[in-house]
Structure formats: structure tokens, C-alpha cells
Design an enzyme around this catalytic site. Sequence first.
Site, PDB file in Angstrom:
ATOM      1  N   TYR A  51       0.833  -1.199   0.000  1.00 43.89           N
ATOM      2  CA  TYR A  51       0.000   0.000   0.000  1.00 43.89           C
ATOM      3  C   TYR A  51       0.874   1.258   0.000  1.00 43.89           C
ATOM      4  O   TYR A  51       0.637   2.189  -0.786  1.00 43.89           O
ATOM      5  CB  TYR A  51      -0.938  -0.001   1.213  1.00 43.89           C
ATOM      6  CG  TYR A  51      -1.883   1.168   1.248  1.00 43.89           C
ATOM      7  CD1 TYR A  51      -2.980   1.227   0.395  1.00 43.89           C
ATOM      8  CD2 TYR A  51      -1.683   2.232   2.124  1.00 43.89           C
ATOM      9  CE1 TYR A  51      -3.856   2.308   0.415  1.00 43.89           C
ATOM     10  CE2 TYR A  51      -2.554   3.308   2.165  1.00 43.89           C
ATOM     11  CZ  TYR A  51      -3.632   3.344   1.304  1.00 43.89           C
ATOM     12  OH  TYR A  51      -4.488   4.420   1.323  1.00 43.89           O
ATOM     13  N   LYS A  55       0.931   4.054  -3.157  1.00 41.33           N
ATOM     14  CA  LYS A  55       0.588   5.460  -2.950  1.00 41.33           C
ATOM     15  C   LYS A  55       1.789   6.371  -3.210  1.00 41.33           C
ATOM     16  O   LYS A  55       1.640   7.467  -3.755  1.00 41.33           O
ATOM     17  CB  LYS A  55       0.008   5.673  -1.547  1.00 41.33           C
ATOM     18  CG  LYS A  55      -1.366   5.039  -1.366  1.00 41.33           C
ATOM     19  CD  LYS A  55      -2.363   5.604  -2.385  1.00 41.33           C
ATOM     20  CE  LYS A  55      -3.763   5.114  -2.168  1.00 41.33           C
ATOM     21  NZ  LYS A  55      -4.747   5.808  -3.015  1.00 41.33           N
ATOM     22  N   THR A  85     -13.378   5.463   7.342  1.00 36.77           N
ATOM     23  CA  THR A  85     -13.899   4.604   6.278  1.00 36.77           C
ATOM     24  C   THR A  85     -13.828   3.142   6.698  1.00 36.77           C
ATOM     25  O   THR A  85     -13.348   2.808   7.778  1.00 36.77           O
ATOM     26  CB  THR A  85     -13.056   4.771   4.997  1.00 36.77           C
ATOM     27  OG1 THR A  85     -11.722   4.330   5.284  1.00 36.77           O
ATOM     28  CG2 THR A  85     -13.052   6.212   4.507  1.00 36.77           C
TER      29      THR A  85
END
Length: 147
Positions: A51, A55, A85
Amino acid sequence: IARAVTLNVAAPLMLANALAATSAPGASASRRIVHISSGAARNAYAGWSVYCATKAALDHHARAVALDAPAGLRICSIAPGVIDTGMQRMIRATSVDQFPMRERFEQLKQNGLLSTPEAAAQQLIDYALSDAFGSLPVVDVRELGKA
């Protein structure tokens, strides 16, 4: 890994390339490319190597495109801050062995320091439509207005 790279790198870069190609050089139209970045692009987190790398790729793409300075094109990779989220719920449910920084994200939730998706979206839209958009290729919404 392939799914993460496809979602977080390949798709945004292909879309950016398609948008950049929509107008001939020298065109007066203003096109804006917004990459959704993350604090994980700028800080390595144990358990999140893929991840973080995907990014960071978006941030670096924005920097390189900005150096190319295509006519009529602005680009910025924006970190929206920590948003409440499903990803945050997954983080808080992950074992400390898999994600050693879990406690930090639990504290953000407990202390009401997570942005709502709606508030984060409004900040992103406001910045993307502002005159300042693209003046820096990489920004964090939490730093906007502090300079």
C-alpha cells in the site's frame, strides 16, 4: 500485489495519461489530474509495504508530470488525511502483530480525530477547483492554509 498495483497505480496512471492526451499541446483548456494519495505514501508503515509503495508511486508520478509541465494541465497528489472509512475499521480490527501502529488509529477514532468521508470529499473538491491547485505536485489537506 497485482490487484493493489492495478487499483492504486496502473488505473490512475492510465486515466491520467488519457486525460493528458485529450488536448493538443498549447491548448488553453485547463485539465486537472487529482491523485488520491495517503500519509502512507510519505511514511513507511510496518505491514503495509505494498500500500505504501503504490501510494508513493502516485506522488512520484505527480512530481514527474509537474516537471514535464504539459500545457493546460495541472496535477497534484493529495493526501486527504485520516478518514473514517471501512479501511479504518479494518485497521482497528487487525492484530497488532500484523499492524504495529493499530493503537494510533484506535486513538484517532476514540478522540474524534477522523474526518468524515463527506468532509474529506469537500476539502478535496475545494482544493482541486482552487487557483492554488497544481502549484505543488504533492500536498496534504491538513497542511493547506498553514503556510
